[in-house]
Design a protein around this motif. Structure first.
Motif, PDB file in Angstrom:
ATOM      1  N   UNK A 242       0.883  -1.318  -0.149  1.00  0.00           N
ATOM      2  CA  UNK A 242       0.139   0.086  -0.093  1.00  0.00           C
ATOM      3  C   UNK A 242       0.835   1.335  -0.144  1.00  0.00           C
ATOM      4  N   UNK A 243       2.141   1.154   0.493  1.00  0.00           N
ATOM      5  CA  UNK A 243       3.140   2.514   0.480  1.00  0.00           C
ATOM      6  C   UNK A 243       3.302   2.651  -0.715  1.00  0.00           C
ATOM      7  N   UNK A 266      -5.821   6.108  -9.545  1.00  0.00           N
ATOM      8  CA  UNK A 266      -6.449   5.446  -8.287  1.00  0.00           C
ATOM      9  C   UNK A 266      -7.369   6.110  -7.498  1.00  0.00           C
ATOM     10  N   UNK A 267      -8.476   5.478  -7.885  1.00  0.00           N
ATOM     11  CA  UNK A 267      -9.805   6.420  -7.585  1.00  0.00           C
ATOM     12  C   UNK A 267     -10.477   5.920  -6.051  1.00  0.00           C
ATOM     13  N   UNK A 268     -10.381   4.535  -5.647  1.00  0.00           N
ATOM     14  CA  UNK A 268     -10.641   3.856  -4.688  1.00  0.00           C
ATOM     15  C   UNK A 268      -9.832   2.817  -4.080  1.00  0.00           C
ATOM     16  N   UNK A 269      -9.471   2.753  -2.639  1.00  0.00           N
ATOM     17  CA  UNK A 269      -8.493   1.814  -1.849  1.00  0.00           C
ATOM     18  C   UNK A 269      -9.516   1.688  -0.848  1.00  0.00           C
ATOM     19  N   UNK A 270      -9.911   0.298  -0.745  1.00  0.00           N
ATOM     20  CA  UNK A 270     -10.841  -0.220   0.406  1.00  0.00           C
ATOM     21  C   UNK A 270     -10.422  -1.691   1.027  1.00  0.00           C
ATOM     22  N   UNK A 271     -10.464  -2.067   2.015  1.00  0.00           N
ATOM     23  CA  UNK A 271     -10.078  -3.215   2.394  1.00  0.00           C
ATOM     24  C   UNK A 271     -11.380  -4.087   1.945  1.00  0.00           C
ATOM     25  N   UNK A 289      -1.433 -10.632   6.646  1.00  0.00           N
ATOM     26  CA  UNK A 289      -1.914  -9.263   5.850  1.00  0.00           C
ATOM     27  C   UNK A 289      -3.261  -9.211   5.615  1.00  0.00           C
ATOM     28  N   UNK A 290      -3.483  -7.868   5.863  1.00  0.00           N
ATOM     29  CA  UNK A 290      -5.093  -7.647   5.140  1.00  0.00           C
ATOM     30  C   UNK A 290      -4.783  -7.532   3.655  1.00  0.00           C
ATOM     31  N   UNK A 291      -5.922  -7.695   2.863  1.00  0.00           N
ATOM     32  CA  UNK A 291      -5.908  -7.451   1.509  1.00  0.00           C
ATOM     33  C   UNK A 291      -6.889  -6.167   1.269  1.00  0.00           C
TER      34      UNK A 291
END
Length: 317
Positions: A242-243, A266-271, A289-291
């Protein structure tokens, strides 16, 4: 040499990442926003104007339903409107011309009786003073006089009401019945429009769920498709990567089947809450790790217009 590079590229896709030079190739999918078209009222499909794979514009007719119940209710509603309009008109206008003539004639007759009774009571009153008639005779004549007076006053009031129309409360009630009938007719007209299944947006038809003659129930999906110009790229990324990704970041995406590079943002970053939503075939991540789902929207929608949904794309991080 070229063949070796292609083989290496396939291996990268197979394992989901290439860690040489601290670079990772992540595999994702081409997606489009889905849309479904449903029926609002039950009816049999009598005509279908599109086929799977067609592109339609907003407002295009996709199919026609046969709804015989609507035609019957329409006739009932039209009859109710006609009746309610007549009732309200009668309440406002009052009696007809012939009814007024009858009341005028009745008034003239009662007026003659009243005037005759009035004269009689005056004569009998003088005679009673001179003891020429008995009190009983006078009382009987006075009762007839009062009756004639009451009937005459009643016909005057009845004639006045006939000329002015019904009471305001009755007129309001008749108006309410008329509005109610018009509302029922409008409701039927709205239902009648529902026989035409209309495209809500510009869209491509992917699946047609019913055939001619089959019954479409309320809320049943008739057409599935994709919204026009809604293409985006979906990737599954572990939190350790994610970094390298930020919302609003411009980033190139490579379409696997035509090797075309398309720039996106990049419009959306969600778990991700479920592994069933993973877009990458073989994601490289640690179990703890979470995805996260990364949604990348093309900067130029025309470049993505002809892309095949669910095809593979790659992202280098």
């Amino acid at each position: 040499m070229k063949k070796s590079i292609q083989i290496l590229f396939f291996l990268f896709l197979l394992i989901g990442c290439d860690k040489t030079k601290d670079k990772t190739i992540i595999q994702g999918k081409i997606e489009n926003e889905q849309i479904t078209v449903v029926s609002k009222i039950p009816g049999k499909i009598v005509k279908i104007f599109v086929k799977e794979g067609d592109f339609v514009k907003k407002g295009d007719t996709l199919a026609i339903l046969d709804i015989p119940e609507v035609d019957a209710k329409k006739s009932q509603a039209q009859g109710a409107v006609t009746s309610a309009k007549a009732q309200y008109s009668m309440a406002v206008k009052g009696a007809t011309e012939n009814q007024l003539k009858q009341l005028e004639a009745k008034k003239m007759g009662l007026k003659e009786q009243y005037e005759f009774a009035q004269k009689s009571i005056k004569r009998l009153s003088n005679m009673l003073k001179d003891s020429l008639v008995s009190q009983q005779t006078f009382d009987e004549a006075f009762a007839k006089y009062q009756g004639a007076q009451a009937q005459y006053n009643a016909v005057i009031a009845e004639l006045d009401d006939a000329k002015k129309g019904a009471r305001i409360e009755q007129q309001t009630m008749a108006l309410g019945q008329q509005d109610r009938a018009y509302g029922a007719l409008q409701e039927v007209a709205t239902a009648d429009k529902e026989r035409f299944v209309i495209a809500p947006q510009d869209m491509s038809i992917e699946t047609i769920t019913l055939n001619l003659g089959e019954l479409a129930l309320p809320g049943y999906t008739l057409f599935n498709g994709y919204i026009s110009n809604s293409t985006y790229f979906r990737f599954t990324v572990p939190e350790s990567k994610l970094a390298k990704i930020k919302k609003g970041q411009e980033i190139p995406v490579v379409v696997f089947y035509n090797k075309k590079e398309i720039k996106g943002v990049v419009s959306t970053i969600k778990q991700l809450g479920a592994y069933g939503n993973i877009a990458t075939a073989y994601p490289d991540f640690e179990m703890q790790e979470s995805l996260f789902e990364i949604k990348i929207t093309p900067l130029n929608t025309d470049e993505a217009k002809e892309l095949i949904t669910k095809a593979t794309v790659t992202l280098t991080l």
